[in-house]
Every structure is written in structure tokens, then in C-alpha cells.
Design a protein around this motif. Structure first.
Motif, PDB file in Angstrom:
ATOM      1  N   LYS A   1       4.762   3.894   2.742  1.00 50.55           N
ATOM      2  CA  LYS A   1       4.729   2.611   2.034  1.00 50.55           C
ATOM      3  C   LYS A   1       4.492   1.519   3.074  1.00 50.55           C
ATOM      4  CE  LYS A   1       7.760   1.769  -1.218  1.00 50.55           C
ATOM      5  NZ  LYS A   1       9.071   1.627  -1.920  1.00 50.55           N
ATOM      6  N   GLN A   2       3.448   0.738   2.900  1.00 49.27           N
ATOM      7  CA  GLN A   2       3.101  -0.284   3.881  1.00 49.27           C
ATOM      8  C   GLN A   2       2.940  -1.645   3.191  1.00 49.27           C
ATOM      9  OE1 GLN A   2       0.615   2.275   3.314  1.00 49.27           O
ATOM     10  NE2 GLN A   2       1.746   3.746   4.555  1.00 49.27           N
ATOM     11  N   THR A   3       3.347  -2.703   3.900  1.00 46.35           N
ATOM     12  CA  THR A   3       3.070  -4.068   3.477  1.00 46.35           C
ATOM     13  C   THR A   3       2.043  -4.635   4.438  1.00 46.35           C
ATOM     14  OG1 THR A   3       5.321  -4.360   2.616  1.00 46.35           O
ATOM     15  CG2 THR A   3       4.032  -6.350   3.041  1.00 46.35           C
ATOM     16  N   ARG A   4       0.812  -4.773   3.955  1.00 50.77           N
ATOM     17  CA  ARG A   4      -0.289  -5.194   4.823  1.00 50.77           C
ATOM     18  C   ARG A   4      -0.600  -6.679   4.599  1.00 50.77           C
ATOM     19  NH1 ARG A   4      -3.348  -2.163   7.730  1.00 50.77           N
ATOM     20  NH2 ARG A   4      -2.740  -0.292   6.533  1.00 50.77           N
ATOM     21  N   VAL A   5      -0.743  -7.407   5.693  1.00 58.16           N
ATOM     22  CA  VAL A   5      -1.133  -8.816   5.637  1.00 58.16           C
ATOM     23  C   VAL A   5      -2.652  -8.887   5.629  1.00 58.16           C
ATOM     24  CG1 VAL A   5      -1.013 -11.059   6.758  1.00 58.16           C
ATOM     25  CG2 VAL A   5       0.951  -9.508   6.879  1.00 58.16           C
ATOM     26  N   LEU A   6      -3.207  -9.313   4.518  1.00 57.73           N
ATOM     27  CA  LEU A   6      -4.663  -9.388   4.403  1.00 57.73           C
ATOM     28  C   LEU A   6      -5.210 -10.724   4.908  1.00 57.73           C
ATOM     29  CD1 LEU A   6      -5.168  -7.758   0.891  1.00 57.73           C
ATOM     30  CD2 LEU A   6      -5.304  -6.674   3.141  1.00 57.73           C
ATOM     31  N   ARG A   7      -4.442 -11.810   4.669  1.00 55.52           N
ATOM     32  CA  ARG A   7      -4.935 -13.120   5.083  1.00 55.52           C
ATOM     33  C   ARG A   7      -3.776 -14.098   5.208  1.00 55.52           C
ATOM     34  NH1 ARG A   7      -8.117 -14.139   1.038  1.00 55.52           N
ATOM     35  NH2 ARG A   7      -6.732 -15.598  -0.041  1.00 55.52           N
ATOM     36  N   GLU A  54       0.815  -1.202   0.000  1.00 53.96           N
ATOM     37  CA  GLU A  54       0.000   0.000   0.000  1.00 53.96           C
ATOM     38  C   GLU A  54       0.855   1.261   0.000  1.00 53.96           C
ATOM     39  OE1 GLU A  54      -2.660  -0.347   3.309  1.00 53.96           O
ATOM     40  OE2 GLU A  54      -3.679  -2.106   2.477  1.00 53.96           O
ATOM     41  N   ARG A  55       0.200   2.396  -0.272  1.00 53.52           N
ATOM     42  CA  ARG A  55       0.891   3.687  -0.370  1.00 53.52           C
ATOM     43  C   ARG A  55       0.097   4.779   0.335  1.00 53.52           C
ATOM     44  NH1 ARG A  55       4.576   3.739  -4.596  1.00 53.52           N
ATOM     45  NH2 ARG A  55       5.621   1.722  -4.631  1.00 53.52           N
ATOM     46  N   GLN A  56      -0.430   4.473   1.488  1.00 50.19           N
ATOM     47  CA  GLN A  56      -1.157   5.492   2.237  1.00 50.19           C
ATOM     48  C   GLN A  56      -0.175   6.473   2.890  1.00 50.19           C
ATOM     49  OE1 GLN A  56      -4.353   5.861   2.189  1.00 50.19           O
ATOM     50  NE2 GLN A  56      -4.963   3.933   1.229  1.00 50.19           N
ATOM     51  N   ALA A  64      -4.166 -10.447  11.005  1.00 54.93           N
ATOM     52  CA  ALA A  64      -4.660 -10.159   9.656  1.00 54.93           C
ATOM     53  C   ALA A  64      -5.248  -8.753   9.610  1.00 54.93           C
ATOM     54  CB  ALA A  64      -5.708 -11.182   9.250  1.00 54.93           C
ATOM     55  N   GLY A  65      -4.820  -7.979   8.622  1.00 57.52           N
ATOM     56  CA  GLY A  65      -5.208  -6.578   8.522  1.00 57.52           C
ATOM     57  C   GLY A  65      -4.128  -5.634   8.998  1.00 57.52           C
ATOM     58  N   GLY A  66      -3.119  -6.167   9.707  1.00 58.08           N
ATOM     59  CA  GLY A  66      -2.018  -5.344  10.195  1.00 58.08           C
ATOM     60  C   GLY A  66      -0.879  -5.251   9.193  1.00 58.08           C
ATOM     61  N   THR A  67       0.124  -4.453   9.517  1.00 61.77           N
ATOM     62  CA  THR A  67       1.257  -4.223   8.613  1.00 61.77           C
ATOM     63  C   THR A  67       2.551  -4.764   9.204  1.00 61.77           C
ATOM     64  OG1 THR A  67       1.560  -2.006   9.543  1.00 61.77           O
ATOM     65  CG2 THR A  67       0.236  -2.187   7.533  1.00 61.77           C
ATOM     66  N   LEU A  68       3.452  -5.175   8.323  1.00 62.92           N
ATOM     67  CA  LEU A  68       4.759  -5.679   8.727  1.00 62.92           C
ATOM     68  C   LEU A  68       5.684  -4.507   9.064  1.00 62.92           C
ATOM     69  CD1 LEU A  68       5.256  -8.411   5.978  1.00 62.92           C
ATOM     70  CD2 LEU A  68       4.473  -8.754   8.326  1.00 62.92           C
ATOM     71  N   ASN A  69       6.608  -4.747   9.982  1.00 60.51           N
ATOM     72  CA  ASN A  69       7.557  -3.717  10.403  1.00 60.51           C
ATOM     73  C   ASN A  69       8.961  -4.081   9.919  1.00 60.51           C
ATOM     74  OD1 ASN A  69       5.688  -2.108  11.867  1.00 60.51           O
ATOM     75  ND2 ASN A  69       5.792  -3.542  13.575  1.00 60.51           N
ATOM     76  N   TYR A  70       9.551  -3.208   9.138  1.00 60.48           N
ATOM     77  CA  TYR A  70      10.933  -3.428   8.707  1.00 60.48           C
ATOM     78  C   TYR A  70      11.562  -2.086   8.346  1.00 60.48           C
ATOM     79  CZ  TYR A  70       8.503  -3.398   4.195  1.00 60.48           C
ATOM     80  OH  TYR A  70       7.691  -3.067   3.131  1.00 60.48           O
ATOM     81  N   ARG A  71      12.875  -2.072   8.365  1.00 58.76           N
ATOM     82  CA  ARG A  71      13.652  -0.912   7.946  1.00 58.76           C
ATOM     83  C   ARG A  71      14.543  -1.321   6.795  1.00 58.76           C
ATOM     84  NH1 ARG A  71      14.990  -0.051  14.225  1.00 58.76           N
ATOM     85  NH2 ARG A  71      12.992   0.868  14.826  1.00 58.76           N
TER      86      ARG A  71
END
Length: 360
Positions: free
Chosen positions: A236-242, A34-36, A269-276
Motif C-alpha cells: 500500500k503506497q501513498t504517492r505524491v503526484l503533484r 496505490e496498491r502495487q 513529485a512521483g515519490g511515496t510517503l514513508n510512515y508506519r
């Protein structure tokens, strides 16, 4: 149905974001990149001068988007603007239609005679790789130009002593850092042309980045290496949908293991991964030990913050060895030079290639 291909404007941002929401990445884990809150924020980090194109249907709904913006990178030791082709999204209902061919025809009109672009495709993205090699009329030629290994680093077996002193950069270090970039950046093929004055001025190309995000490695009073990390979750987000059923049930146990040993924290599910993301990595003599000295505090801090550190290297890069001493997950990608004209690869000299994963 009819559609129109045209340059995107800021007024199209909501429509592009809706298309992004409708085009997740399918696999065992359903993800969406995503790009929110604004698609243009991420585009402005990938390219100094984004060039977004969209296709809209008769209801003015965005059904496709692609970016062929430019960023200055080193080519044979000199900075030159090179396009980066990315962010291609097609609405599901339009896949298999003539839309993709029409988009590539538009691309041919955009490119100057003899111009070539860079692009990166995940090695397991069979659909895109099959399109690359399809030979369909109107498509450019994708010339293979190296393979990339991206590692999510979690933790090391133990801290290794190298004799280097590592410090967090301060504004007083900026002149030395710029001199370091100017001297060592041209030694790497495709290293970005960086002007730290633009970072201080708040240019969109450095969104969310500060001087304090850089680390410097010293041998005595002599600078021998530099790198930095970049948290881009604000745009920029990587969201886990399922999750698949089994993994969803084991998520809490896996997260407990990750807290003890290091690993990627799996959100609900519905949250985003955390990374740098690692960036601006230049080391004297390409010595893996220097980079390892820089990575150790970064990986330790990422573990405390329950996130991962993402580092990418071409397979022939000696610095790739520094990542091998950490618990990690690896991802393979293929790098291409794209052209409607002659093969640009013979024009390149033998400098080691560089990939800036923070700008992919």
C-alpha cells in the motif's frame, strides 16, 4: 453505455490497478493511494475474507470497484464477522451516472437481512459525506457511530520517565501476547480478533508483519501494555503526484527542518510517503502513560528512519491523550455503521470503541 457488475477475480487485478491510477485524491497536494504490486494484497489485510466487486464496461474495462469483505471484530465482548465497506473507486467518466446507485443495489443483494457494516469517511471528504446524507433511493442508511482522530507523530519535546520497561517481542512472548489479546481485546468495541498462530503461519491478513514488530510494556515482571508498528509500503503506497508551486519550491527546506525537529519527509513529485501504522494497542486500565512509554522508542526510531508514525483513536478514547505530547499532524474521520435495516447502534453496549488504522 452498458456495464456489468460482478465479483472480481485475480485476473481482474491489472484492470483494478489501472482504475486506481486513474482516480487520485484531489486536494492542495495531488495524492494517489496505490496498491502495487497487487490490489488483492491490500484487500487481504483490510479484511480476513475480502469480497471485491467490480463493474466493467462493454470493452471489459474496470470502471468501478468496492470491497465489502469481512473481518472478525469484538462486538459486546464476543468475536463476530463484520463487513467493512471500503475501496470504492469510480472512473471519472462514470461519476454522476446511475452506476453508483446500481452498485448500492448490488450491495443490498449481498447483505443478509439485518446485517450491518462498518465504514470510515474522512471528515473533509465532502463528496462522500454528501452522498451518505443524500437520501437517494437504493442507498443504505449511514448511522454516525463516533469520530476518529488520526495523528502522524514526529517527535516529542523530551523523553518522559514513566517507570515502565519496554521490550521488543520475541517468539517466546507469543503465548503471553495471545493471552493478553484474549483478555483485553473483548473489552474494546470493534477490536480485531487476532490469532497470533496465523501471524506465524504467514496468513495474508498479517502480510509484512512479524513478531519483532510488537513492543511490550512491563511494570516489574508484569505485562501492562502492548502495541506494534506495521510498514505496509510493500503493498500500500501513498504517492505524491503533484505539489502546489509554493510547496514544491520549499520542499527541501521543509525536509531539512524535519530532519532537525522531526516531521514528514516530502519526496519529490512521483515519490511515496514513508510512515508506519500503529496496531494491536491494548493497555491495562487504558493508562495513557503506559502507551506513551511504548510510543517514545517508536517515534524516535521513526524519526531516525525519516518517516512518521500513524496512530488513530476515537475521540472518547483515554489513550488519545498519549499522542498529545508529540509534534504531530492530525486528520479527522467519521465512523459509520451502515445498514438497510434498523439502526444497529442500540444493540451495542457501552464499551470503548477501538479503531485499527492499519486495516482501514
Amino acid at each position: 453505455m452498458r456495464y456489468l457488475i460482478r465479483p472480481a477475480t485475480p485476473a481482474d487485478d491489472a484492470g483494478i490497478l489501472a482504475l486506481v491510477d486513474a482516480t487520485p485524491q484531489h486536494g492542495r497536494v495531488l495524492l494517489n493511494f496505490e496498491r502495487q504490486p497487487a490490489f488483492l494484497h491490500g484487500s487481504g489485510v483490510s479484511c480476513e475474507t475480502p469480497e471485491l466487486w467490480i463493474a466493467v464496461d462493454e470493452q471489459d474495462t474496470v470502471i468501478a470497484v468496492f470491497n465489502v469483505g469481512c473481518r472478525r471484530v469484538m462486538v459486546n465482548g464476543a468475536a463476530r464477522p463484520v463487513r467493512y465497506a471500503h475501496d470504492l473507486r469510480l472512473a471519472p467518466a462514470w461519476r454522476g451516472s446511475t452506476l453508483l446507485v446500481r452498485l448500492f443495489r448490488q450491495l443490498r443483494q449481498i447483505l443478509r437481512s439485518g446485517e450491518w457494516m462498518q465504514t470510515v469517511i474522512l471528515s473533509d471528504n465532502s463528496a462522500s459525506l454528501e452522498t451518505v446524507g443524500s437520501g437517494r433511493a437504493g442507498l443504505p442508511v449511514y448511522y454516525p457511530c463516533g469520530e476518529i482522530e488520526t495523528s502522524l507523530l514526529f517527535s516529542g519535546a523530551r523523553r518522559r520517565a514513566h517507570g515502565y520497561r519496554v521490550t521488543q517481542a520475541t517468539p517466546d512472548d507469543l503465548p503471553l501476547m495471545q493471552a493478553w489479546l484474549d483478555e483485553y481485546g473483548p473489552r474494546r468495541q470493534f477490536f480485531p480478533r487476532y490469532a497470533l498462530s496465523d501471524l506465524i503461519a504467514g496468513h495474508d491478513y498479517y502480510r509484512g508483519l512479524s513478531v519483532q514488530d510488537f513492543l511490550l510494556a512491563w511494570r516489574g515482571s508484569e505485562l501492562v501494555g502492548m502495541t506494534g508498528t506495521w510498514c505496509q509500503k510493500g503493498f500500500k503506497q501513498t504517492r505524491v503526484l503533484r505539489y502546489p508551486f509554493a510547496l514544491g519550491g520549499l520542499r527541501h527546506l521543509l525536509n531539512l527542518y524535519s530532519r532537525l525537529r522531526g516531521g514528514l519527509h516530502l519526496p519529490a513529485a512521483g515519490g511515496t510517503l514513508n510512515y508506519r501504522l500503529l496496531h494491536s494497542t491494548l493497555v491495562r486500565d487504558d493508562a495513557p502513560a503506559v502507551l506513551d512509554a511504548l510510543l517514545q522508542p517508536l517515534v524516535e526510531q521513526a524519526r531516525r528512519d525519516r518517516c512518521a508514525l500513524s496512530a488513530g483513536f476515537f475521540l472518547q478514547d483515554p489513550l488519545r491523550e498519549a499522542a498529545s505530547g508529540y509534534r504531530r499532524q492530525r486528520l479527522a474521520s467519521r465512523h459509520f455503521l451502515v445498514s438497510y435495516g434498523q439502526d444497529p447502534r442500540p444493540l451495542l453496549d457501552g464499551r470503548l470503541p477501538y479503531v485499527e488504522v492499519a486495516r482501514l
